[in-house]
Design a protein around this motif. Structure first.
Motif, PDB file in Angstrom:
ATOM      1  N   ARG A  16      62.783  43.982  64.119  1.00 48.05           N
ATOM      2  CA  ARG A  16      62.749  43.763  62.668  1.00 48.05           C
ATOM      3  C   ARG A  16      63.126  45.029  61.933  1.00 48.05           C
ATOM      4  N   ASP A  63      71.329  41.206  57.467  1.00 50.21           N
ATOM      5  CA  ASP A  63      71.162  40.027  56.613  1.00 50.21           C
ATOM      6  C   ASP A  63      70.796  38.856  57.521  1.00 50.21           C
ATOM      7  N   ASP A  64      70.666  37.661  56.951  1.00 46.63           N
ATOM      8  CA  ASP A  64      70.141  36.572  57.783  1.00 46.63           C
ATOM      9  C   ASP A  64      71.205  35.551  58.181  1.00 46.63           C
ATOM     10  N   ALA A  69      70.252  37.524  63.703  1.00 51.80           N
ATOM     11  CA  ALA A  69      69.211  37.244  62.699  1.00 51.80           C
ATOM     12  C   ALA A  69      68.492  35.932  63.023  1.00 51.80           C
ATOM     13  N   ARG A  70      69.270  34.929  63.455  1.00 52.67           N
ATOM     14  CA  ARG A  70      68.642  33.658  63.823  1.00 52.67           C
ATOM     15  C   ARG A  70      67.767  33.814  65.063  1.00 52.67           C
ATOM     16  N   ALA A  73      64.594  35.312  63.855  1.00 52.72           N
ATOM     17  CA  ALA A  73      63.799  34.343  63.089  1.00 52.72           C
ATOM     18  C   ALA A  73      63.142  33.324  64.017  1.00 52.72           C
TER      19      ALA A  73
END
Ligand code: ZN
Length: 149
Positions: A16, A63-64, A69-70, A73
């Protein structure tokens, strides 16, 4: 014929926050921090920490929108990929493709420390595998990537 990797170039961990993770990898585990850099094309920030001839790469999405990023998440922080060094990346990709290995990158692309390409986990026992042609390898100019940064 088998892949002749020179070494494990790095093992990558999705985090993170690089700053927070340095508290573990650098400060508690004692790995020397070599570099922190932004890779805008991949929308990540990375850090390399040395471990003998190999490195640990910390990967922080900026960024997502990306796969990394996935990954973060859905699975949280953790092991992301294994990077093996090869002598000639373009040749390896051709050989692996002929052998039926599913390639994510069908041609070498510019990585932080040399031309890189990823192999699909479906073909690699569930592990995302990255191949890198070491810094100074012949691909930088041959691929029109210019000289190493
Ligand atoms: Zn990597």
């Amino acid at each position: 014929m088998s892949l002749p990797p020179g070494r494990i170039h790095h093992i990558a961990v999705v985090v993170r926050s690089i700053e927070t993770s340095l508290g573990l990898y650098r400060d508690l585990l004692g790995l020397p921090l070599e570099t922190i850099m932004d890779i805008p094309s991949d929308r990540v920030r990375i850090a390399f920490l040395g471990v003998g001839e190999s490195k640990v790469e910390l990967v922080e999405p900026t960024d997502d929108t990306t796969g990394v990023a996935r990954f973060l998440a859905s699975r949280g922080e953790g092991f992301h990929h294994l990077c093996l060094e090869v002598e000639n990346l373009a040749e390896e990709l051709t050989r692996l493709a002929i052998s039926g290995v599913e390639l994510i990158d069908s041609a070498p692309r510019r990585g932080a420390e040399g031309p890189v390409a990823f192999l699909h986990p479906r073909s690699c026992g569930g592990v995302l595998v990255e191949l890198i042609e070491a810094l100074g390898g012949p691909s930088w100019r041959g691929l029109g990537m210019g000289d190493p940064a």
